[in-house]
Design a protein around this motif. Structure first.
Motif: not given
Ligand code: GTP
Ligand code: MG
Length: 374
Positions: A327-343
């Motif tokens: 569960v992330p925190e309210a106010g956290d950024y969400l960002q699409v990244v290349e792959d699972e490893r990077t994530a």
């Protein structure tokens, strides 16, 4: 360096605690799930799972800050197109924020929808004259502060609700301070004008005293008089929102990997971590790999504000997402990244850094505590 428990490291890497303990034993380290291990050990054992641990330095924080920059800059990119305004309703307790939101929603929901609209998430869109407006339920002060700390700006326009009978109150002033700090334009909605004790002129006077000068008084703050209860002035308010939005040329580039902000998040017994994301730029798509604050995941399902399944979410659209590991925190950024490893890598770094920061805060508090005893 920073420390974390075996359990936390396992979670951060995305393996079971048992697997991690086995890997530690292979490295000659006997540890249980609650045991703290140092960064060097953590980094070595993480490498066994193909995860590179980087001790979180200020750059990671900057990385989150730079996301705010990317969002702002995307408005100028060649692919940028107009996006709906994001409006937050603010004001003193009991002045009618929720009622006003209800009135707005009902005004814009086709009759016949059984029992009105079921709101699934704390953010939704309405359509006025063929244009969309995104509304956010007043987020708590913590969420605002968290967003500000990360440089995130989610609100384009603040609607300041002031009850016509009660006038300017402490939280009215607070809301004004929030909007000013965030440099967000204010529209005043003087509510409850249906009451016999309503005194809109007095409200405008009081607002002027705290520096919110409405148009009639020679200022530039628009005012709309409304009754959420009797649904008076609601269309005027919506039109005013669109007018103010037009003066600000709100744009974003849908043709890039999405960046958004977590509005709220929780664990659902059945579905696991569930988060509401407001997409700020780019288009969020099903199966995208994302980092959200100190967690990550792959978008398994997305729902709009009516609970309908969607495959994509464009700028200013709020969506509920499934597929995050935690569960992330309210106010956290969400960002699409290349792959699972990077994530995983970014999420792990953030988790470590946040832990270190939390630990530091505790040390400071203890110091203060000791000082207090002297
Ligand atoms: P908090 O969420 O507790 O901060 O309150 P709020 O600002 O959301 O106020 P809410 O919408 O819950 O309304 C508070 C009370 O005022 C309720 O009893 C509403 O029915 C009443 N109310 C809201 N709008 C109007 C209005 O236009 N006229 C009248 N007469 N009553 C209203
Ligand atoms: Mg309310």
């Amino acid at each position: 360096g920073s420390v974390m428990t075996v359990g936390e490291l396992a979670e951060a890497i995305g393996v079971s605690a048992v697997e991690l303990i086995k890997a530690l034993i292979r490295r000659g380290v006997m540890a249980n799930i609650n045991q703290q291990i140092d960064f060097e050990t953590a980094a070595k054992v993480a490498a066994d799972f193909g995860v590179e641990l980087v001790e979180r330095t200020p750059e990671v924080v900057h990385q989150e800050k730079s996301l705010a920059e990317i969002v702002r800059a995307s408005a100028q990119e060649p692919g940028a197109v107009p996006r709906p305004p994001v409006v937050t309703i603010m004001g003193h307790v009991d002045h009618g924020k929720t009622k006003l939101l209800d009135a707005i929603r009902h005004t814009n929901v086709a009759e016949g929808e059984a029992g009105g609209i079921t709101q699934h998430i704390g953010a939704y869109q309405v359509e006025v004259q063929g244009r969309k407006i995104t509304f956010l339920d007043t987020p708590g002060h913590e969420a605002f502060t968290a967003m500000r700390a990360r440089g995130a700006q989610v609100t384009d326009i603040a609607v300041l609700v002031v009850a016509a009978d009660d006038g300017v109150m402490p939280q009215t002033r607070e809301a004004v301070a929030h909007a000013r700090a965030a440099n967000v334009p204010i529209i005043v909605a003087i509510n409850k004008i249906d009451l016999p004790t309503a005194n809109p002129a007095r409200v405008k006077q009081q607002l002027a005293e705290i520096g919110v000068i409405v148009e009639e008084y020679g200022g530039d703050v628009p005012v709309v008089e409304v009754s959420a209860k009797q649904r008076l002035g609601i269309e005027d308010l919506l039109e005013m929102i669109l007018l103010v939005a037009d003066m600000h040329e709100l744009k974003a580039n849908p043709n890039r990997p999405a960046i958004g902000v977590i509005i709220e998040a929780k664990v659902d017994q059945r579905r696991g971590p569930v988060a509401t994301v407001l997409v700020q730029t780019g288009t969020l798509k099903l199966n995208d790999v994302v980092v959200a604050g100190a967690t990550w995941g792959r978008i398994r399902a997305m729902f709009d504000d009516r609970g309908r399944k969607v495959r994509r979410a464009e700028p200013s659209m709020p969506v509920e997402i499934l597929g995050l590991e935690n569960v992330p925190e309210a106010g956290d950024y969400l960002q699409v990244v290349e792959d699972e490893r990077t994530a995983k890598e970014i999420a792990t770094q953030r988790a470590l850094k946040r832990r270190a920061e939390a630990a530091e805060a505790r040390v400071v508090k203890l110091d203060e505590f000791h000082k207090g005893l002297e």
